[in-house]
Design a protein around this motif. Structure first.
Motif, short mmCIF file in Angstrom:
data_model
loop_
_atom_site.label_atom_id
_atom_site.label_comp_id
_atom_site.label_asym_id
_atom_site.label_seq_id
_atom_site.Cartn_x
_atom_site.Cartn_y
_atom_site.Cartn_z
N LEU A 6 28.04 12.27 7.00
CA LEU A 6 27.40 12.60 5.60
C LEU A 6 26.52 11.35 5.05
O LEU A 6 25.47 11.47 4.32
N GLU A 7 27.25 10.09 5.24
CA GLU A 7 26.69 8.76 4.58
C GLU A 7 25.68 8.24 5.62
O GLU A 7 24.79 7.64 4.95
N ALA A 8 26.01 8.09 6.89
CA ALA A 8 24.90 7.45 7.86
C ALA A 8 23.43 7.59 7.44
O ALA A 8 22.43 6.96 7.36
N PRO A 9 23.28 9.09 7.49
CA PRO A 9 21.70 9.48 7.22
C PRO A 9 21.16 8.87 6.07
O PRO A 9 19.88 8.71 5.76
N VAL A 10 22.06 9.12 4.75
CA VAL A 10 21.55 8.96 3.53
C VAL A 10 21.13 7.33 3.58
O VAL A 10 20.14 6.79 3.28
N ASP A 11 22.15 6.56 4.21
CA ASP A 11 21.81 5.08 4.24
C ASP A 11 20.63 4.73 4.83
O ASP A 11 19.79 3.77 4.41
N ALA A 12 20.50 5.15 5.94
CA ALA A 12 19.29 4.51 6.79
C ALA A 12 17.99 5.49 6.61
O ALA A 12 17.00 4.70 6.71
N ILE A 13 18.04 6.77 6.07
CA ILE A 13 16.67 7.40 5.95
C ILE A 13 16.44 7.10 4.40
O ILE A 13 15.22 6.67 4.08
N ALA A 14 17.26 7.74 3.50
CA ALA A 14 16.79 7.63 2.04
C ALA A 14 16.99 6.39 1.32
O ALA A 14 15.89 5.83 0.68
N ARG A 15 18.16 5.68 1.55
CA ARG A 15 18.20 4.18 0.76
C ARG A 15 17.25 3.42 1.56
O ARG A 15 16.64 2.46 0.95
N GLY A 16 17.24 3.35 3.09
CA GLY A 16 16.49 2.36 3.69
C GLY A 16 14.95 2.39 3.11
O GLY A 16 14.45 1.40 3.08
N PHE A 17 14.52 3.87 2.98
CA PHE A 17 13.10 3.96 2.50
C PHE A 17 13.05 3.32 1.14
O PHE A 17 12.13 2.73 1.02
N ALA A 18 13.74 3.83 0.15
CA ALA A 18 13.90 3.38 -1.28
C ALA A 18 13.69 1.85 -1.26
O ALA A 18 13.03 0.83 -2.02
N LEU A 19 14.60 1.06 -0.34
CA LEU A 19 14.57 -0.30 -0.38
C LEU A 19 13.31 -0.89 0.03
O LEU A 19 12.83 -2.11 -0.32
N MET A 20 13.01 -0.45 1.43
CA MET A 20 11.53 -0.76 1.85
C MET A 20 10.38 -0.51 0.74
O MET A 20 9.48 -1.43 0.50
N ALA A 21 10.45 0.47 -0.06
CA ALA A 21 9.53 0.72 -0.96
C ALA A 21 9.50 -0.28 -1.96
O ALA A 21 8.44 -0.74 -2.31
N GLN A 22 10.68 -0.47 -2.34
CA GLN A 22 10.65 -1.47 -3.60
C GLN A 22 10.13 -3.07 -2.92
O GLN A 22 9.39 -3.64 -3.74
N ALA A 23 10.56 -3.42 -1.76
CA ALA A 23 10.10 -4.69 -1.18
C ALA A 23 8.56 -4.77 -0.87
O ALA A 23 7.64 -5.71 -1.20
N ALA A 24 7.93 -3.46 -0.53
CA ALA A 24 6.58 -3.34 -0.28
C ALA A 24 5.89 -3.01 -1.43
O ALA A 24 4.53 -3.54 -1.39
N ALA A 25 6.37 -2.55 -2.62
CA ALA A 25 5.32 -2.37 -3.55
C ALA A 25 4.38 -3.61 -4.04
O ALA A 25 3.23 -3.19 -4.49
N PRO A 26 4.76 -4.76 -4.10
CA PRO A 26 3.91 -5.81 -4.44
C PRO A 26 2.73 -5.99 -3.83
O PRO A 26 1.76 -6.36 -4.16
N HIS A 27 3.02 -5.85 -2.58
CA HIS A 27 1.79 -6.06 -1.31
C HIS A 27 0.79 -4.86 -1.40
O HIS A 27 -0.23 -5.02 -1.19
N LEU A 28 1.42 -3.77 -1.57
CA LEU A 28 0.71 -2.48 -1.43
C LEU A 28 -0.01 -2.42 -2.91
O LEU A 28 -1.37 -2.13 -2.55
N LYS A 29 0.39 -3.10 -4.01
CA LYS A 29 -0.60 -3.04 -5.28
C LYS A 29 -1.63 -3.87 -4.86
O LYS A 29 -2.79 -3.81 -5.56
N ALA A 30 -1.54 -4.94 -4.18
CA ALA A 30 -2.63 -6.16 -4.07
C ALA A 30 -3.40 -5.61 -3.01
O ALA A 30 -4.53 -6.29 -2.60
N SER A 31 -3.09 -4.49 -2.03
CA SER A 31 -4.09 -4.12 -1.12
C SER A 31 -5.29 -3.43 -1.64
O SER A 31 -5.08 -2.69 -2.75
N ALA A 32 -6.43 -3.45 -0.94
CA ALA A 32 -7.43 -2.66 -1.32
C ALA A 32 -7.21 -1.19 -0.71
O ALA A 32 -7.99 -0.29 -1.28
N CYS A 33 -6.22 -0.78 0.07
CA CYS A 33 -5.91 0.59 0.49
C CYS A 33 -4.45 0.59 0.58
O CYS A 33 -4.09 0.80 1.72
N GLY A 34 -3.68 0.63 -0.37
CA GLY A 34 -2.43 0.66 -0.27
C GLY A 34 -1.68 2.07 0.03
O GLY A 34 -2.15 3.03 -0.58
N ARG A 35 -1.04 2.21 1.20
CA ARG A 35 -0.65 3.72 1.41
C ARG A 35 0.91 3.65 2.03
O ARG A 35 1.32 2.66 2.74
#
Length: 251
Positions: A107-136
């Motif tokens: 129950l926990e492993a998929p949530v940690d790797a898939i959902a939480r992992g994505f959320a943490l990547m998104a948080q870290a990536a957001a400043p770079h994506l905002k600075a990009s001409a084509c953030g995706r």
């Protein structure tokens, strides 16, 4: 040396959809950070293919259930390439364990790797994506949260994590819309795996699985990758917060 014009982080890139996406993106001017949990040999083989096409490629291993890894992946990409323009969150796995038989780890492993992992990547990536001409941002979900009928495997733990992933994508799309950054999910149906990489759909289950698909065949990783690459393109600049199904009619 060719100037780098697009910098992309792809998780789960050693095979299947992740590798197919990397191959479609590869070429002069594109820098790719490829991730896999542990299959270093397969990942390096893919990286070699992409370097031959003219891309600058870095690789990184690790389990996205480790809360330090998502930020480290983004940091490594930005440091190596001078920024980040696109995130493809593809890493994940399917476990066909009934809910009533699932352990805490199931129950926990998929949530940690898939959902939480994505959320943490998104948080870290957001400043770079905002600075990009084509953030995706494109996240790879699965049919599990959407299809419940006799004869179709349900993957309860993974499906729950993918449902949370889709919610995170919609939240991210809303929060980054004013900055011109898009966030979408692709939702594959049953997709043909590279030999030796799938434990979810064995050979003896292939006929049963195919019978459930209106088009009568499995999809190919490249068919999903084609949709991902479109969503990463400037042409998809007004498409955000969507979950696009690539499933041969599986409903």
């Amino acid at each position: 040396m060719t100037e780098i014009t697009r910098r992309v982080l792809i998780t789960g890139a050693a095979s299947g959809i992740g590798a197919a996406t990397a191959r479609r993106l590869a070429g002069p001017g594109t820098a790719l950070l490829l991730h896999t949990r542990g299959n270093a040999d397969r990942l390096e083989a893919v990286a070699g293919e992409l370097r031959d096409k003219g891309s600058v490629v870095e690789t990184m291993l690790g389990d996205l259930a480790d809360a330090a890894l998502p930020g480290a992946l983004v940091g490594r990409t930005a440091e190596a390439f001078g920024g980040l323009d696109a995130l493809v969150a593809n890493a994940g796995w399917a476990r066909n364990v009934p809910l009533l038989e699932s352990t805490m780890e199931h129950l926990e492993a998929p949530v940690d790797a898939i959902a939480r992992g994505f959320a943490l990547m998104a948080q870290a990536a957001a400043p770079h994506l905002k600075a990009s001409a084509c953030g995706r941002v494109v996240a790879v979900s699965a049919f599990g949260p959407h299809v419940y009928r006799p004869g179709v495997m349900t993957f309860p733990g993974t499906a729950a994590a993918k449902a949370a992933l889709e919610t995170h994508v919609r939240s991210l799309a809303f929060e980054l819309a004013a900055d011109g950054v898009t966030a979408n999910a692709v939702v594959p149906g049953f997709i043909q795996k590279d030999p030796g990489t799938s434990r979810a759909v064995t050979v003896d289950k292939a006929a049963q699985v195919t019978a459930q698909i209106p088009m009568g065949r499995l999809g190919s990783p490249d068919e999903v990758a084609a949709v991902i690459v479109f969503l990463l393109s400037p042409e998809a600049g007004y498409v955000t917060g969507q979950c696009i199904h690539v499933n041969g009619g599986l409903v």
